[in-house]
Design an enzyme around this catalytic site. Structure first.
Site, PDB file in Angstrom:
ATOM      1  N   LYS A   1     -58.288  -7.453 -71.316  1.00 49.63           N
ATOM      2  CA  LYS A   1     -59.200  -8.489 -70.810  1.00 49.63           C
ATOM      3  C   LYS A   1     -60.349  -7.854 -70.036  1.00 49.63           C
ATOM      4  O   LYS A   1     -61.523  -8.168 -70.268  1.00 49.63           O
ATOM      5  CB  LYS A   1     -58.452  -9.473 -69.903  1.00 49.63           C
ATOM      6  CG  LYS A   1     -59.323 -10.630 -69.416  1.00 49.63           C
ATOM      7  CD  LYS A   1     -58.740 -11.330 -68.207  1.00 49.63           C
ATOM      8  CE  LYS A   1     -59.096 -10.586 -66.934  1.00 49.63           C
ATOM      9  NZ  LYS A   1     -58.739 -11.318 -65.702  1.00 49.63           N
ATOM     10  N   ASP A  30     -58.776 -15.045 -70.086  1.00 48.26           N
ATOM     11  CA  ASP A  30     -58.260 -15.203 -68.723  1.00 48.26           C
ATOM     12  C   ASP A  30     -57.481 -16.510 -68.666  1.00 48.26           C
ATOM     13  O   ASP A  30     -57.208 -17.139 -69.680  1.00 48.26           O
ATOM     14  CB  ASP A  30     -59.414 -15.174 -67.711  1.00 48.26           C
ATOM     15  CG  ASP A  30     -60.279 -16.427 -67.784  1.00 48.26           C
ATOM     16  OD1 ASP A  30     -60.196 -17.155 -68.797  1.00 48.26           O
ATOM     17  OD2 ASP A  30     -61.026 -16.683 -66.832  1.00 48.26           O
TER      18      ASP A  30
END
Length: 220
Positions: free
Chosen positions: A127, A146
């Protein structure tokens, strides 16, 4: 009930991106930064913490240690004291210093613009790497999933329920159904929707621009 086809999911995913782009347009990164290195550190610090909280500590953090070389020489006690207001600050302080040291030792003080190299950095997962590549270098190699993106992807039924607690699998599901030209804006535009309307506990479905295509929408 027949299983939904990938074509139907793709159509809903593309329409989602089209509507959110119409609503929000290009969205700037929520974390204050001036260089790829500062972006790496800011995203690393943002885990389990709001971007607003991170933006409160980074001015002093980067005033004292503005470069990888400077942060590589920081002591744990000093750095942890600056970021103490953040969740998991002890682990994050350790990662900040080790990350800076590795950037200096292995990459000549330059944050690598490569997914495989970025995820080798302490505290950096896929991420974080996606955000650094996208925002810092203009390279779109995936979608940063997220908590907001993950929640919205599952409410829209674009990823199976079995992947609900596995953001990396959710990312792969999105990459399979969304054409590459849509990947760039997903993270920031979907975060905007998550903060403004698609709240984890009390989604405002009646105000949502996706209510008519969202399988989870509760309107009326």
């Amino acid at each position: 009930m027949p299983r939904e086809t990938n074509a139907a999911k793709r159509e809903r995913a593309i329409e989602t991106c089209r509507r959110l782009n119409e609503r929000y347009g290009p969205v700037e990164c929520f974390l204050d930064h001036e260089t790829p290195f500062r972006l790496v550190i800011a995203v690393l610090l943002s885990a389990q913490t709001t971007d607003a909280q991170v933006n409160k500590v980074t001015p002093e953090l980067f005033r004292r240690w503005p470069t990888p070389e400077a942060m590589a020489g920081a002591t744990y006690e000093e750095l942890s004291g600056v970021i103490k207001s953040l969740g998991f600050y002890k682990t994050k302080a350790k990662h900040c210093i080790e990350c800076a040291q590795m950037i200096v030792a292995d990459y000549g003080g330059v944050v690598p613009a490569d997914m495989k190299e970025l995820v080798k950095l302490p505290g950096v997962g896929r991420k974080t790497a996606n955000i650094v590549l996208n925002v810092g270098y203009g390279i779109v190699d995936g979608i940063a999933v997220d908590t907001h993106v993950n929640r919205i992807a599952h409410r829209l039924k674009l990823s199976p329920k079995t992947h609900e607690k596995e953001p990396l699998k959710t990312e792969q599901d999105l990459l399979k159904i969304l054409p590459r030209e849509y990947w760039n804006d997903v993270n920031h535009q979907w975060i905007m929707l998550g903060r403004e309307i698609c709240d984890a506990r009390k989604p405002l479905c009646g105000e949502c621009p996706l209510a008519d295509i969202c399988p989870s929408a509760k309107v009326g």
